[in-house]
Design an enzyme around this catalytic site. Structure first.
Site, PDB file in Angstrom:
ATOM      1  N   SER A 116      35.414 -14.026 -12.725  1.00 46.73           N
ATOM      2  CA  SER A 116      36.944 -13.714 -12.907  1.00 46.73           C
ATOM      3  C   SER A 116      37.411 -14.689 -12.099  1.00 46.73           C
ATOM      4  O   SER A 116      37.100 -14.413 -10.806  1.00 46.73           O
ATOM      5  CB  SER A 116      38.032 -12.739 -13.473  1.00 46.73           C
ATOM      6  OG  SER A 116      38.924 -13.087 -12.926  1.00 46.73           O
ATOM      7  N   TYR A 139      40.938 -20.601 -13.330  1.00 49.41           N
ATOM      8  CA  TYR A 139      42.588 -20.625 -13.358  1.00 49.41           C
ATOM      9  C   TYR A 139      42.721 -21.896 -12.957  1.00 49.41           C
ATOM     10  O   TYR A 139      42.276 -22.133 -11.355  1.00 49.41           O
ATOM     11  CB  TYR A 139      43.282 -19.887 -13.089  1.00 49.41           C
ATOM     12  CG  TYR A 139      43.388 -18.930 -14.201  1.00 49.41           C
ATOM     13  CD1 TYR A 139      43.921 -18.436 -15.530  1.00 49.41           C
ATOM     14  CD2 TYR A 139      42.681 -17.315 -13.649  1.00 49.41           C
ATOM     15  CE1 TYR A 139      44.441 -17.782 -16.168  1.00 49.41           C
ATOM     16  CE2 TYR A 139      42.946 -16.244 -14.762  1.00 49.41           C
ATOM     17  CZ  TYR A 139      43.682 -16.337 -15.703  1.00 49.41           C
ATOM     18  OH  TYR A 139      43.734 -15.124 -16.375  1.00 49.41           O
ATOM     19  N   THR A 165      40.211 -21.260 -18.555  1.00 43.65           N
ATOM     20  CA  THR A 165      41.084 -20.551 -19.132  1.00 43.65           C
ATOM     21  C   THR A 165      42.484 -21.254 -18.886  1.00 43.65           C
ATOM     22  O   THR A 165      42.783 -21.786 -17.934  1.00 43.65           O
ATOM     23  CB  THR A 165      41.767 -18.788 -19.033  1.00 43.65           C
ATOM     24  OG1 THR A 165      39.952 -18.104 -18.824  1.00 43.65           O
ATOM     25  CG2 THR A 165      42.848 -17.960 -19.753  1.00 43.65           C
ATOM     26  N   LYS A 240      38.410 -21.683 -23.059  1.00 40.72           N
ATOM     27  CA  LYS A 240      38.965 -20.401 -23.512  1.00 40.72           C
ATOM     28  C   LYS A 240      39.904 -19.452 -23.477  1.00 40.72           C
ATOM     29  O   LYS A 240      41.310 -20.378 -22.978  1.00 40.72           O
ATOM     30  CB  LYS A 240      37.893 -19.678 -22.390  1.00 40.72           C
ATOM     31  CG  LYS A 240      38.565 -17.791 -22.555  1.00 40.72           C
ATOM     32  CD  LYS A 240      37.982 -17.026 -21.513  1.00 40.72           C
ATOM     33  CE  LYS A 240      38.020 -15.287 -22.020  1.00 40.72           C
ATOM     34  NZ  LYS A 240      39.563 -14.967 -21.778  1.00 40.72           N
ATOM     35  N   HIS A 264      43.336 -14.310 -25.587  1.00 43.95           N
ATOM     36  CA  HIS A 264      42.928 -13.268 -24.048  1.00 43.95           C
ATOM     37  C   HIS A 264      43.083 -11.372 -24.244  1.00 43.95           C
ATOM     38  O   HIS A 264      44.144 -10.980 -24.000  1.00 43.95           O
ATOM     39  CB  HIS A 264      44.271 -13.428 -23.269  1.00 43.95           C
ATOM     40  CG  HIS A 264      44.476 -13.796 -21.949  1.00 43.95           C
ATOM     41  ND1 HIS A 264      43.959 -14.787 -21.255  1.00 43.95           N
ATOM     42  CD2 HIS A 264      44.567 -12.469 -21.308  1.00 43.95           C
ATOM     43  CE1 HIS A 264      43.863 -14.791 -20.125  1.00 43.95           C
ATOM     44  NE2 HIS A 264      44.159 -13.105 -19.775  1.00 43.95           N
TER      45      HIS A 264
END
Length: 370
Positions: A116, A139, A165, A240, A264
């Site tokens: 992440s 992100y 994402t 994603k 999510h």
């Protein structure tokens, strides 16, 4: 006071879901609310699981299973099985070693891991401990220069793909977190975002909205930003958060290299359908042109088989391994991966599938309509 980490795996943990109560006893109320909770009334969170339970498998007998295996190849990378660790933020909320324990387990079990952006350990430190393939979850930040530097750091550290994402331009309404008073404790932060310039744009003074027309959404990425991102890296890029065939088609038209069906984990918009229910629509749009993955609700190896039967090439698991991380550290995460792979192989054998290529829609039982 949370209990200490398990020193050995008790015999009462026979399936990945068995880790949940052990994890709950070893986490603060606030950390549990963050990692276990979903958005609003948690309808989507619950349906991600219930949808798998609604599907039935068609058993087959006397099939030739010689030479069977679970191997697959994605983006030129070889994997021993189709089970990835999903990107989960702030894993030190679950265990002091956080992502370092997770990557140790992934390496031991030959699992790919998606790290992440909001990891609580620096992406370089995670990569230095990895012995299996890492992808970096990204992100696109309002600070685009900082975003480019994140990509460069991931490339230099040896990450093999980017997972963008796209379904969370804002956080969902997470009532469970609100009721628990969740805030990151001292010493835990998104370390990879240190030094990023804060968002400076001001809201439209004519707008009376709490969100719409404000600076956050004004800076949120759109489809137009994918061309910019594609120009920044040669790494494969997977989107994603795709939950429709229309968006999957647009992703491919934008030059994306893969698609991940995800809501999510039920943490953004409550009331969305389960990912396994959406998967056939997205698979029909993708038509095998790029790798297709799925997350959300997987708790059994038979769930993985169902996802592969409906068009996925691989799956990601999130909460199951984080609960095991909280309960037993790296050993727990490795145990979850081992359990899921063993159950997948049993399910494959009992449905007559010697390898992943043998798994098709006929594995799913459908009632005969007369």
């Amino acid at each position: 006071m949370p209990l200490p980490t398990l020193q050995q795996i008790p015999s009462t943990i026979a399936a990945v879901a068995d880790y949940e109560p052990y994890a709950r006893e070893r986490m603060s109320e606030q950390a549990w609310a963050y990692l276990a909770g979903g958005a609003a009334d948690e309808l989507t969170l619950a349906d991600n699981r219930a949808a798998f339970e609604r599907l039935r498998l068609r058993g087959r007998v006397l099939q030739d299973l010689s030479g069977g295996n679970t191997r697959l190849r994605l983006f030129g990378q070889d994997f021993a099985h189709p089970i990835f660790l999903a990107p989960v933020a702030y894993q030190q909320l679950a265990h002091p070693e956080g992502e370092l324990a997770s990557v140790l387990a992934a390496s031991a079990l030959g699992a790919g891991m998606v790290v992440s952006t909001q990891a609580s350990v620096e992406l370089e430190a995670i990569a230095a401990q990895a012995q299996s393939t890492l992808w970096f979850q990204l992100y696109i930040q309002p600070d685009r220069d900082f975003t480019v530097e994140l990509i460069r750091r991931a490339e230099r550290a040896g990450y093999q793909a980017l997972v963008l994402t796209v379904d969370a331009p804002v956080n969902g309404v997470r009532n469970r977190e609100q009721r628990a008073g969740f805030a990151l404790p001292a010493g835990i932060e998104a370390v990879n975002l240190r030094g990023m310039r804060p968002l400076q744009a001001q809201a439209d003074p004519q707008s009376r909205s709490l969100l719409l027309g404000g600076p956050l959404l004004a800076a949120a990425p759109t489809w137009a930003d994918l061309a910019w991102l594609r120009a920044q890296t040669r790494l494969p890029i997977l989107l994603k958060g795709i939950m429709s065939g229309v968006d999957a088609e647009q992703a491919l038209a934008a030059g994306m290299d893969g698609v991940i069906v995800s809501n999510h984990g039920g943490r953004t918009l409550d009331g969305m359908p389960a990912t396994i229910d959406v998967l056939p629509e997205v698979a029909a749009a993708v038509q095998g042109r790029v790798p297709l993955l799925l997350d959300g609700g997987i708790r059994r190896g038979s769930d993985i088989l169902k996802a592969l039967a409906l068009g996925a090439d691989a799956v990601l698991v999130g909460r199951p391994y984080v609960f095991a991380l909280a309960a037993a550290g790296a050993v727990g995460v490795a145990h979850v991966l081992q359990l899921l792979r063993a159950e997948l192989e049993v399910a494959m054998a009992l449905t007559g599938c010697a390898d992943l290529a043998s798994i098709g829609p006929d594995v799913i039982w459908r009632p005969v309509v007369r």
